[in-house]
Design a protein around this motif. Structure first.
Motif, PDB file in Angstrom:
ATOM      1  N   ILE A 180     -21.136  -0.131   4.167  1.00 50.63           N
ATOM      2  CA  ILE A 180     -19.940  -0.697   3.529  1.00 50.63           C
ATOM      3  C   ILE A 180     -20.334  -1.563   2.336  1.00 50.63           C
ATOM      4  CG2 ILE A 180     -18.041  -2.336   3.836  1.00 50.63           C
ATOM      5  CD1 ILE A 180     -17.762  -1.225   6.703  1.00 50.63           C
ATOM      6  N   GLU A 181     -21.332  -2.425   2.522  1.00 57.61           N
ATOM      7  CA  GLU A 181     -21.774  -3.304   1.434  1.00 57.61           C
ATOM      8  C   GLU A 181     -22.435  -2.519   0.306  1.00 57.61           C
ATOM      9  OE1 GLU A 181     -24.115  -6.531   2.877  1.00 57.61           O
ATOM     10  OE2 GLU A 181     -22.370  -7.567   3.712  1.00 57.61           O
ATOM     11  N   LYS A 182     -23.009  -1.369   0.633  1.00 54.58           N
ATOM     12  CA  LYS A 182     -23.603  -0.503  -0.392  1.00 54.58           C
ATOM     13  C   LYS A 182     -22.539  -0.074  -1.409  1.00 54.58           C
ATOM     14  CE  LYS A 182     -25.457   4.169  -0.923  1.00 54.58           C
ATOM     15  NZ  LYS A 182     -25.842   5.424  -0.199  1.00 54.58           N
ATOM     16  N   TYR A 183     -21.369   0.291  -0.911  1.00 54.13           N
ATOM     17  CA  TYR A 183     -20.295   0.732  -1.803  1.00 54.13           C
ATOM     18  C   TYR A 183     -19.464  -0.427  -2.337  1.00 54.13           C
ATOM     19  CZ  TYR A 183     -21.368   5.462  -0.244  1.00 54.13           C
ATOM     20  OH  TYR A 183     -22.011   6.643   0.028  1.00 54.13           O
ATOM     21  N   SER A 184     -19.517  -1.576  -1.659  1.00 58.40           N
ATOM     22  CA  SER A 184     -18.732  -2.737  -2.083  1.00 58.40           C
ATOM     23  C   SER A 184     -19.178  -3.284  -3.435  1.00 58.40           C
ATOM     24  CB  SER A 184     -18.816  -3.848  -1.033  1.00 58.40           C
ATOM     25  OG  SER A 184     -18.189  -3.452   0.162  1.00 58.40           O
ATOM     26  N   ASN A 185     -20.404  -2.949  -3.841  1.00 52.41           N
ATOM     27  CA  ASN A 185     -20.899  -3.418  -5.134  1.00 52.41           C
ATOM     28  C   ASN A 185     -20.107  -2.835  -6.306  1.00 52.41           C
ATOM     29  OD1 ASN A 185     -22.973  -5.057  -4.140  1.00 52.41           O
ATOM     30  ND2 ASN A 185     -24.371  -3.329  -3.958  1.00 52.41           N
ATOM     31  N   ASP A 186     -19.535  -1.650  -6.092  1.00 50.79           N
ATOM     32  CA  ASP A 186     -18.831  -0.980  -7.190  1.00 50.79           C
ATOM     33  C   ASP A 186     -17.368  -0.665  -6.902  1.00 50.79           C
ATOM     34  OD1 ASP A 186     -21.170  -0.651  -8.955  1.00 50.79           O
ATOM     35  OD2 ASP A 186     -21.898   0.656  -7.355  1.00 50.79           O
ATOM     36  N   TYR A 187     -16.993  -0.692  -5.606  1.00 48.30           N
ATOM     37  CA  TYR A 187     -15.633  -0.299  -5.244  1.00 48.30           C
ATOM     38  C   TYR A 187     -15.016  -1.276  -4.240  1.00 48.30           C
ATOM     39  CZ  TYR A 187     -17.289   4.212  -7.064  1.00 48.30           C
ATOM     40  OH  TYR A 187     -17.818   5.192  -7.848  1.00 48.30           O
ATOM     41  N   ARG A 188     -13.715  -1.188  -4.145  1.00 42.02           N
ATOM     42  CA  ARG A 188     -13.013  -1.836  -3.049  1.00 42.02           C
ATOM     43  C   ARG A 188     -13.050  -0.845  -1.891  1.00 42.02           C
ATOM     44  NH1 ARG A 188      -6.626  -3.649  -3.084  1.00 42.02           N
ATOM     45  NH2 ARG A 188      -6.634  -4.720  -1.081  1.00 42.02           N
ATOM     46  N   VAL A 189     -13.629  -1.247  -0.772  1.00 36.23           N
ATOM     47  CA  VAL A 189     -13.819  -0.337   0.359  1.00 36.23           C
ATOM     48  C   VAL A 189     -12.727  -0.560   1.406  1.00 36.23           C
ATOM     49  CG1 VAL A 189     -15.372   0.418   2.197  1.00 36.23           C
ATOM     50  CG2 VAL A 189     -16.311  -0.308  -0.016  1.00 36.23           C
ATOM     51  N   ILE A 190     -12.003   0.522   1.710  1.00 34.57           N
ATOM     52  CA  ILE A 190     -10.977   0.505   2.748  1.00 34.57           C
ATOM     53  C   ILE A 190     -11.426   1.454   3.855  1.00 34.57           C
ATOM     54  CG2 ILE A 190      -8.550   0.953   3.287  1.00 34.57           C
ATOM     55  CD1 ILE A 190      -8.925  -1.303   1.306  1.00 34.57           C
ATOM     56  N   VAL A 191     -11.327   1.021   5.103  1.00 35.42           N
ATOM     57  CA  VAL A 191     -11.717   1.897   6.210  1.00 35.42           C
ATOM     58  C   VAL A 191     -10.495   2.626   6.749  1.00 35.42           C
ATOM     59  CG1 VAL A 191     -13.674   0.448   6.883  1.00 35.42           C
ATOM     60  CG2 VAL A 191     -11.452   0.078   7.957  1.00 35.42           C
ATOM     61  N   ILE A 192     -10.738   3.806   7.302  1.00 34.49           N
ATOM     62  CA  ILE A 192      -9.699   4.531   8.018  1.00 34.49           C
ATOM     63  C   ILE A 192     -10.218   4.774   9.425  1.00 34.49           C
ATOM     64  CG2 ILE A 192     -10.525   6.699   6.981  1.00 34.49           C
ATOM     65  CD1 ILE A 192      -7.633   7.774   7.408  1.00 34.49           C
ATOM     66  N   ALA A 193      -9.473   4.299  10.407  1.00 36.84           N
ATOM     67  CA  ALA A 193      -9.902   4.371  11.807  1.00 36.84           C
ATOM     68  C   ALA A 193      -8.829   5.054  12.645  1.00 36.84           C
ATOM     69  CB  ALA A 193     -10.191   2.968  12.344  1.00 36.84           C
ATOM     70  N   HIS A 194      -9.230   5.508  13.839  1.00 32.47           N
ATOM     71  CA  HIS A 194      -8.313   6.258  14.703  1.00 32.47           C
ATOM     72  C   HIS A 194      -8.449   5.826  16.155  1.00 32.47           C
ATOM     73  CE1 HIS A 194      -7.405   9.775  17.379  1.00 32.47           C
ATOM     74  NE2 HIS A 194      -6.294   9.755  16.658  1.00 32.47           N
ATOM     75  N   SER A 195      -7.328   5.883  16.867  1.00 34.75           N
ATOM     76  CA  SER A 195      -7.317   5.650  18.309  1.00 34.75           C
ATOM     77  C   SER A 195      -6.301   6.594  18.936  1.00 34.75           C
ATOM     78  CB  SER A 195      -6.950   4.195  18.625  1.00 34.75           C
ATOM     79  OG  SER A 195      -6.783   4.027  20.027  1.00 34.75           O
ATOM     80  N   GLU A 196      -6.611   7.056  20.146  1.00 34.41           N
ATOM     81  CA  GLU A 196      -5.664   7.922  20.857  1.00 34.41           C
ATOM     82  C   GLU A 196      -4.482   7.122  21.381  1.00 34.41           C
ATOM     83  OE1 GLU A 196      -5.690  11.085  20.999  1.00 34.41           O
ATOM     84  OE2 GLU A 196      -7.676  11.498  20.185  1.00 34.41           O
ATOM     85  N   GLU A 197      -4.606   5.800  21.433  1.00 31.48           N
ATOM     86  CA  GLU A 197      -3.564   4.945  21.984  1.00 31.48           C
ATOM     87  C   GLU A 197      -2.612   4.445  20.900  1.00 31.48           C
ATOM     88  OE1 GLU A 197      -5.190   1.859  24.480  1.00 31.48           O
ATOM     89  OE2 GLU A 197      -6.965   3.078  24.937  1.00 31.48           O
ATOM     90  N   ASN A 198      -1.434   3.988  21.349  1.00 33.90           N
ATOM     91  CA  ASN A 198      -0.457   3.409  20.436  1.00 33.90           C
ATOM     92  C   ASN A 198      -0.798   1.933  20.209  1.00 33.90           C
ATOM     93  OD1 ASN A 198       1.854   2.930  18.880  1.00 33.90           O
ATOM     94  ND2 ASN A 198       3.197   4.089  20.256  1.00 33.90           N
ATOM     95  N   PRO A 246     -15.484 -10.479  -1.039  1.00 33.06           N
ATOM     96  CA  PRO A 246     -16.024 -11.338  -2.109  1.00 33.06           C
ATOM     97  C   PRO A 246     -17.021 -10.643  -3.025  1.00 33.06           C
ATOM     98  CG  PRO A 246     -16.893 -11.973   0.040  1.00 33.06           C
ATOM     99  CD  PRO A 246     -15.780 -11.017   0.298  1.00 33.06           C
ATOM    100  N   ILE A 247     -17.778  -9.684  -2.496  1.00 34.92           N
ATOM    101  CA  ILE A 247     -18.737  -8.951  -3.319  1.00 34.92           C
ATOM    102  C   ILE A 247     -17.999  -8.113  -4.363  1.00 34.92           C
ATOM    103  CG2 ILE A 247     -20.599  -7.240  -3.313  1.00 34.92           C
ATOM    104  CD1 ILE A 247     -21.249  -8.087  -0.459  1.00 34.92           C
ATOM    105  N   THR A 248     -16.950  -7.412  -3.901  1.00 33.97           N
ATOM    106  CA  THR A 248     -16.150  -6.588  -4.809  1.00 33.97           C
ATOM    107  C   THR A 248     -15.478  -7.447  -5.879  1.00 33.97           C
ATOM    108  OG1 THR A 248     -15.688  -5.087  -2.958  1.00 33.97           O
ATOM    109  CG2 THR A 248     -14.299  -4.880  -4.914  1.00 33.97           C
ATOM    110  N   VAL A 249     -14.917  -8.576  -5.454  1.00 30.68           N
ATOM    111  CA  VAL A 249     -14.237  -9.479  -6.398  1.00 30.68           C
ATOM    112  C   VAL A 249     -15.227 -10.016  -7.425  1.00 30.68           C
ATOM    113  CG1 VAL A 249     -12.879 -11.595  -6.637  1.00 30.68           C
ATOM    114  CG2 VAL A 249     -12.568 -10.135  -4.630  1.00 30.68           C
ATOM    115  N   SER A 250     -16.438 -10.329  -6.964  1.00 36.12           N
ATOM    116  CA  SER A 250     -17.478 -10.843  -7.853  1.00 36.12           C
ATOM    117  C   SER A 250     -17.828  -9.827  -8.941  1.00 36.12           C
ATOM    118  CB  SER A 250     -18.732 -11.200  -7.048  1.00 36.12           C
ATOM    119  OG  SER A 250     -19.791 -11.565  -7.891  1.00 36.12           O
ATOM    120  N   LYS A 251     -17.948  -8.557  -8.547  1.00 37.58           N
ATOM    121  CA  LYS A 251     -18.288  -7.509  -9.511  1.00 37.58           C
ATOM    122  C   LYS A 251     -17.173  -7.312 -10.547  1.00 37.58           C
ATOM    123  CE  LYS A 251     -22.261  -6.413  -7.709  1.00 37.58           C
ATOM    124  NZ  LYS A 251     -23.526  -6.632  -8.436  1.00 37.58           N
ATOM    125  N   ILE A 252     -15.930  -7.351 -10.075  1.00 49.05           N
ATOM    126  CA  ILE A 252     -14.795  -7.200 -10.989  1.00 49.05           C
ATOM    127  C   ILE A 252     -14.717  -8.396 -11.936  1.00 49.05           C
ATOM    128  CG2 ILE A 252     -12.263  -7.159 -11.101  1.00 49.05           C
ATOM    129  CD1 ILE A 252     -12.355  -5.500  -8.504  1.00 49.05           C
TER     130      ILE A 252
END
Length: 334
Positions: A180-198, A246-252
């Motif tokens: 995540i931090e590898k990509y945070s240097n250049d991008y805003r990283v959003i995760v997509i997660a899944h669960s079988e439950e509600n 904060p890393i992403t904000v710093s780069k921007i």
């Protein structure tokens, strides 16, 4: 006042039959009579003229006295999104973790169709992935600045969540921190997660699995660099206060030309007032800031003797805007 005195003197001196002595006496009497009553009129007139001048630059002034306050500002707090950036984002790529890229694209397509949010993140996803509705949504959790995630539970598909990595993954974040931090240097990283439950009463469901990462970039305003240089030349200190990583904000901030942009802090690590006061003195970039913390940062700056201006473009900035000496709400261009 000096100009007014000259005009009064010339008027008196040019009167037929009036001598220099009478002109001086009459002018002095008139000026004395204008103080302080005339001073109030002149001050109000100057402020009104300033309002008109600002209106020509597409600035709407709500309170007349803010003109004077603005002139005394020595610290400016900026919210990143919609302030130094245009408030528009674009999806650059998707990183596979446990799900194939084509499946992630279909999931994002259905989320963008079913979601009722209208923030910059979901709009970027909508612009990238659009199609027709295939899945039936049974539960929708809107995004909030407090929890920093949103989610939708689809019939026979389970729950899908998109949001800030630290807030979605929680304890398991450390397992993916490096990538995540590898990509945070250049991008805003959003995760997509899944669960079988509600969802558990608007809380995250159990047994979440990370499916992939969404890489999003901000578009910096064309005038940002020039504007920040102007404030620097005027001796105004800049603080960037954002809810993003904060890393992403710093780069921007670095791309926008913010001085000391390498001095950043994750506000999740700040727990006491003493730590807050220390942070406000030592850092320029503040990431993962909650709406309440934005207000507390403004209060800490004021307690330190600064005259503080705050800019923002969203509901999450309202508390800080209200607390600041001078508040500037940024309009979003649609």
């Amino acid at each position: 006042m000096f100009l007014c005195g000259i005009l009064l003197f010339l008027n008196q001196f040019n009167l037929e039959g009036n001598c220099l002595k009478n002109a001086v006496v009459n002018t002095v009497a008139a000026i004395i009579g204008m103080i302080p009553e005339g001073l109030i009129l002149l001050t109000s007139t100057v402020l009104a003229v300033s309002v008109i001048r600002l209106s020509k630059r597409k600035v709407l002034v709500q309170e007349l006295y803010c003109i004077e306050t603005l002139a005394r500002v020595d610290t400016l707090c900026l919210d990143k999104t919609g302030t130094i950036t245009e408030g528009k984002m674009e999806v650059n790529d998707i990183i596979e973790i446990s799900e194939a890229k084509e499946n992630l694209e279909e999931i994002l397509e259905q989320i963008s169709i079913a979601s009722e949010d209208n923030n910059s993140t979901i709009e970027a996803i909508r612009n990238k992935y659009n199609g027709r509705r295939k899945w039936e949504a049974i539960t929708k959790i809107p995004f909030s600045s407090q929890k920093k995630w949103s989610g939708i539970c689809f019939k026979d598909k389970g729950s899908f969540i998109i949001g800030a990595p630290e807030f979605v993954l929680k304890e398991s974040y450390k397992n993916y921190k490096d990538i995540i931090e590898k990509y945070s240097n250049d991008y805003r990283v959003i995760v997509i997660a899944h669960s079988e439950e509600n969802f558990n009463e608007k809380e995250l469901p159990n047994n979440l699995e990370l499916l992939g990462l969404i890489l999003i970039s901000d578009i910096i305003r064309k005038e940002a660099n020039e504007t920040l240089k102007y404030f620097k030349n005027q001796g105004v200190d800049i603080k960037i206060i954002s809810g993003d990583n904060p890393i992403t904000v710093s780069k921007i901030a670095k791309r926008a030309g913010v001085e000391n942009s390498e001095k950043y802090i994750d506000m999740q690590t700040v727990e006491t007032k003493e730590q807050l006061k220390e942070a406000i003195s030592n850092y320029t970039i503040f990431g993962r800031v909650t709406p309440v913390q934005k207000k507390e940062l403004v209060m800490a700056l004021k307690e330190a003797g600064h005259t503080v201006a705050m800019t923002g473009d969203g509901v999450n900035d309202v508390l800080a805007l209200k607390e600041a000496d001078c508040s500037i709400a940024m309009a979003s261009r649609k």
